[in-house]
Design an enzyme around this catalytic site. Structure first.
Site, PDB file in Angstrom:
ATOM      1  N   SER A 186       0.831  -1.202   0.000  1.00  0.00           N
ATOM      2  CA  SER A 186       0.000   0.000   0.000  1.00  0.00           C
ATOM      3  C   SER A 186       0.875   1.266   0.000  1.00  0.00           C
ATOM      4  CB  SER A 186      -0.967  -0.031   1.180  1.00  0.00           C
ATOM      5  OG  SER A 186      -1.970   0.931   1.036  1.00  0.00           O
TER       6      SER A 186
ATOM      7  N   ASP B 275      -9.163  -6.429  -4.063  1.00  0.00           N
ATOM      8  CA  ASP B 275      -8.780  -5.203  -3.368  1.00  0.00           C
ATOM      9  C   ASP B 275      -9.839  -4.120  -3.589  1.00  0.00           C
ATOM     10  OD1 ASP B 275      -7.520  -3.115  -2.118  1.00  0.00           O
ATOM     11  OD2 ASP B 275      -5.811  -3.025  -3.483  1.00  0.00           O
TER      12      ASP B 275
ATOM     13  N   HIS C 255      -7.042  -6.117   0.284  1.00  0.00           N
ATOM     14  CA  HIS C 255      -5.955  -5.139   0.217  1.00  0.00           C
ATOM     15  C   HIS C 255      -4.679  -5.611   0.904  1.00  0.00           C
ATOM     16  CE1 HIS C 255      -4.248  -1.207  -0.403  1.00  0.00           C
ATOM     17  NE2 HIS C 255      -4.054  -1.018   0.900  1.00  0.00           N
TER      18      HIS C 255
END
Length: 343
Positions: A170, A292, A320
């Site tokens: 991320s 995601d 995610h």
């Protein structure tokens, strides 16, 4: 001949070390003595709320968190910086260094980390400056992107000392790209997981008055918001697990300096690495969770096309944070990529 302190290792790790030692003399060397079987006490610097966590993987990894001295931006000042240090040094591959997401900690790697060790890799789980469990109470340094980068470089220079396979999930992908563009000699390869790299910093949040910024950060710490973030981040998570994993994900928010450090980062402008992407020449593995809901697949494909030497792999039935949901799959992808195998 290799000497091992086997009393400090879990049975699974002992088997991995023994197997590797039998296949290739001198591949692994034990360098640490911390327990990895969950049988010890928690470090005294962790918030007392760690006792509420039930996840055995989180409890086990939390017991191994250490603080190492890392040079700060001016002479004679060091930050005692939190991380999980490897038990063994590998001569087969360069070290795998695990960053984490925005406002998170090394506990994010609770399920993948032991699998990487069992695979015989030298793995570090690092807390990015301003998050995690470092000692910042006495003198809080700047927590902007430049300071985070410099801190990671000094940690690498002092303790890791070899080119890394740098792993960023991320926003950690932005941290990894920013670091690689500025210190390419320190990075052998990159692994980017559901990368968030196209945001232009913190946007209008950087212009907020401090009092409003602090109010927003207090909301960021709130259990209901963190619980909702878990619902978005994970694929079909149960209520009991969601509650427990929320406690894991917000544990670092109980550090006394957390609010100040987070406000400092937000008003600094955050990360904007769009112009640095084409500077990355290292081989890169992009891992994408199939489901995601936070980072658009279009942006992941855009990054795949813009990087000069990238491979893309999708983790089925994962959101995610596939390194939490599908640890075996992610650990195998990282291990194979670190060793140069076709994936």
């Amino acid at each position: 001949m290799m000497a091992f302190n086997l009393g400090s290792l879990s049975p699974a790790t002992i088997m991995a070390v023994t197997k590797k030692g039998g296949e290739s003399k001198g591949v692994l060397k034990v360098v640490g003595g911390a327990r990895c079987d969950g049988g010890g006490e928690f470090p005294s610097f962790l918030p007392k709320e760690v006792e509420k966590i039930r996840d055995p993987f989180a409890r086990s990894l939390a017991q191994r968190i250490q603080r190492l001295p890392v040079k700060a931006g001016f002479p004679e000042h060091f930050i005692m910086s939190s991380c999980v240090q490897p038990l063994m040094q590998s001569e087969e591959t360069n070290p795998v260094v695990l960053l984490h997401c925005f406002d998170s900690s090394c506990l994010e790697w609770r399920r993948v980390y032991p699998l990487l060790e069992e695979a015989g890799l030298e793995a570090w789980a690092i807390d990015v400056l301003g998050w995690g469990f470092s000692d910042l109470a006495e003198k809080l340094p700047p927590c902007n992107a430049v300071s985070k980068r410099y801190h990671l470089y000094q940690l690498w220079k002092s303790h890791i000392k070899r080119p890394m396979i740098l792993v960023g999930p991320s926003l950690g992908s932005s941290v990894a790209i920013d670091f690689t563009a500025n210190y390419p000699e320190a990075v052998e390869k990159l692994v980017l997981i559901n990368p968030s790299v196209y945001a232009e910093g913190t946007g209008n949040l950087a212009k907020l008055p401090k009092v409003i910024a602090y109010a927003g950060v207090s909301l960021l710490k709130a259990f209901p918001l963190r619980f909702y973030a878990n619902i978005l981040a994970f694929n079909n998570i149960s209520l009991s697990r969601g509650l427990d994993w929320t406690n894991v994900g917000r544990l670092h928010c109980h550090m006394p300096w957390w609010e100040d450090a987070t406000v400092n980062f937000m008003v600094s402008g955050g990360y904007n690495v769009i112009s640095q992407i084409n500077q990355v020449k290292q081989k890169t593995l992009i891992i994408c969770g199939e489901d995601d809901k936070i980072v658009s697949k279009k942006l992941t494909l855009r990054l795949y096309c813009e990087l000069l030497n990238a491979t893309l792999r999708v983790v089925p039935d994962s959101g995610h944070l596939p390194h939490v949901e599908k640890p075996k799959c992610v650990a195998k992808l990282i291990a194979d990529f670190a060793r140069g195998h076709v994936i």
